[in-house]
Design a protein around this motif. Sequence first.
Motif, PDB file in Angstrom:
ATOM      1  N   THR A  40       0.919  -1.394   0.005  1.00 35.38           N
ATOM      2  CA  THR A  40      -0.256  -0.003   0.000  1.00 35.38           C
ATOM      3  C   THR A  40       0.832   1.189   0.023  1.00 35.38           C
ATOM      4  OG1 THR A  40      -1.767  -1.196   1.319  1.00 35.38           O
ATOM      5  CG2 THR A  40      -1.838   1.218   1.300  1.00 35.38           C
ATOM      6  N   GLY A  41       1.697   1.507   1.165  1.00 37.52           N
ATOM      7  CA  GLY A  41       2.664   2.672   1.105  1.00 37.52           C
ATOM      8  C   GLY A  41       3.572   2.370  -0.316  1.00 37.52           C
ATOM      9  N   TYR A  66      -0.246   6.626  -3.139  1.00 40.78           N
ATOM     10  CA  TYR A  66      -0.371   6.871  -1.781  1.00 40.78           C
ATOM     11  C   TYR A  66      -0.118   8.220  -1.218  1.00 40.78           C
ATOM     12  CZ  TYR A  66       0.268   5.684   3.259  1.00 40.78           C
ATOM     13  OH  TYR A  66       0.128   5.742   4.855  1.00 40.78           O
ATOM     14  N   PRO A  67      -0.739   8.813  -0.079  1.00 39.47           N
ATOM     15  CA  PRO A  67      -1.717   8.244   0.614  1.00 39.47           C
ATOM     16  C   PRO A  67      -3.103   8.707  -0.028  1.00 39.47           C
ATOM     17  CG  PRO A  67      -1.198  10.230   1.356  1.00 39.47           C
ATOM     18  CD  PRO A  67      -0.271  10.007   0.226  1.00 39.47           C
ATOM     19  N   SER A  94      -7.183   9.215   1.996  1.00 39.26           N
ATOM     20  CA  SER A  94      -6.093   9.176   2.795  1.00 39.26           C
ATOM     21  C   SER A  94      -6.274   8.367   4.105  1.00 39.26           C
ATOM     22  CB  SER A  94      -5.208  10.427   2.947  1.00 39.26           C
ATOM     23  OG  SER A  94      -6.029  11.387   3.657  1.00 39.26           O
ATOM     24  N   SER A  95      -7.596   8.712   4.669  1.00 46.36           N
ATOM     25  CA  SER A  95      -7.612   8.311   5.826  1.00 46.36           C
ATOM     26  C   SER A  95      -7.705   6.634   6.217  1.00 46.36           C
ATOM     27  CB  SER A  95      -9.111   8.745   6.695  1.00 46.36           C
ATOM     28  OG  SER A  95     -10.070   8.305   5.613  1.00 46.36           O
ATOM     29  N   GLU A  98      -4.100   5.319   5.126  1.00 50.85           N
ATOM     30  CA  GLU A  98      -2.902   5.604   6.346  1.00 50.85           C
ATOM     31  C   GLU A  98      -3.391   4.901   7.582  1.00 50.85           C
ATOM     32  OE1 GLU A  98      -1.573   9.918   5.301  1.00 50.85           O
ATOM     33  OE2 GLU A  98      -3.231   9.838   6.496  1.00 50.85           O
ATOM     34  N   VAL A 101      -2.062   1.247   6.575  1.00 49.35           N
ATOM     35  CA  VAL A 101      -0.613   1.188   6.921  1.00 49.35           C
ATOM     36  C   VAL A 101      -0.332   1.305   8.144  1.00 49.35           C
ATOM     37  CG1 VAL A 101       1.512   2.564   6.144  1.00 49.35           C
ATOM     38  CG2 VAL A 101      -0.176   1.780   4.678  1.00 49.35           C
ATOM     39  N   CYS A 102      -0.742   2.308   9.038  1.00 50.45           N
ATOM     40  CA  CYS A 102      -0.343   2.335  10.398  1.00 50.45           C
ATOM     41  C   CYS A 102      -0.358   1.038  11.252  1.00 50.45           C
ATOM     42  CB  CYS A 102      -1.293   3.577  10.996  1.00 50.45           C
ATOM     43  SG  CYS A 102      -0.843   4.057  12.869  1.00 50.45           S
ATOM     44  N   CYS A 149      -9.548  -2.068   9.639  1.00 48.20           N
ATOM     45  CA  CYS A 149      -8.561  -1.388   8.881  1.00 48.20           C
ATOM     46  C   CYS A 149      -8.764  -1.993   7.206  1.00 48.20           C
ATOM     47  CB  CYS A 149      -7.226  -1.460   9.062  1.00 48.20           C
ATOM     48  SG  CYS A 149      -6.213  -2.676   9.175  1.00 48.20           S
ATOM     49  N   TRP A 153     -10.183  -0.081   4.191  1.00 47.98           N
ATOM     50  CA  TRP A 153      -9.206   0.146   3.042  1.00 47.98           C
ATOM     51  C   TRP A 153     -10.001  -0.591   1.909  1.00 47.98           C
ATOM     52  CZ3 TRP A 153      -6.895   2.801  -0.108  1.00 47.98           C
ATOM     53  CH2 TRP A 153      -5.968   2.334  -0.902  1.00 47.98           C
TER      54      TRP A 153
END
Length: 229
Positions: A40-41, A66-67, A94-95, A98, A101-102, A149, A153
């Motif tokens: 993803t990133g 990305y993002p 982006s929310s 991200e 990924v977080c 998530c 996503w």
Amino acid sequence: MEIVQKIMSGFSLDLGPVKEPLGFIRILEWVFTICAFATTGGYVGSSVFTLDCEGKKDDVTAHFGYPFRLPSQPYEIIHCNHSKNMTYLQGDFSSSAEFFVCVGVFGFLYCTFTIILYLGYQQVYRESNRGPVIDLFVTAIFAFLWLVCSSAWGKGLTDVKYATNPDRLIEACLPDKCTVKTYPSMGRLNASVLFGFLNLILWAGNCWFIYKETPFHKPPNVEEGVSTS
């Protein structure tokens, strides 16, 4: 310096846990977590369509990545009457990206920590009930986070595909004639969602094996003694 020496003196490499589901599944989590946030990133894609002006063809490229704050990367359309139109992709996703990924990055860090704990400090992990209980609690939280998530996503990726579809983007060049040249490659992003749900299965399934290490599963110790009549 003394703290480091104490930590290193307590380190005792034991590959035994790798042969057990507890350690083996954790390593799988470590690998698939890396795959999830790495796919993803750093992603960069583009949609390309061709503007045909009386036989003269010019390519128009809309980049995104990305993002996935799509309006941050405008692209220019030069019409057949030589007028220019600065166009923006629509949608900020982006929310969800991200957040995904977080969770992946923090899951990777936790997997790294617990693998070191399993292989080098197994006696510390098992000497009290606190270690397995905390491990079970954190693993269950990550399982829930992967569910949230990955679902978010997955929805965000569907919206990204819709917003960057060149079949829609060619509407911006009307009344000129435009044709789609290249569709964006979404295989990497599709894989990221798949890895997210695979992580959900792994982390949720691993809760059972960690649960077996906790006092909630183990039978209470019965002290042997002389029975009184």
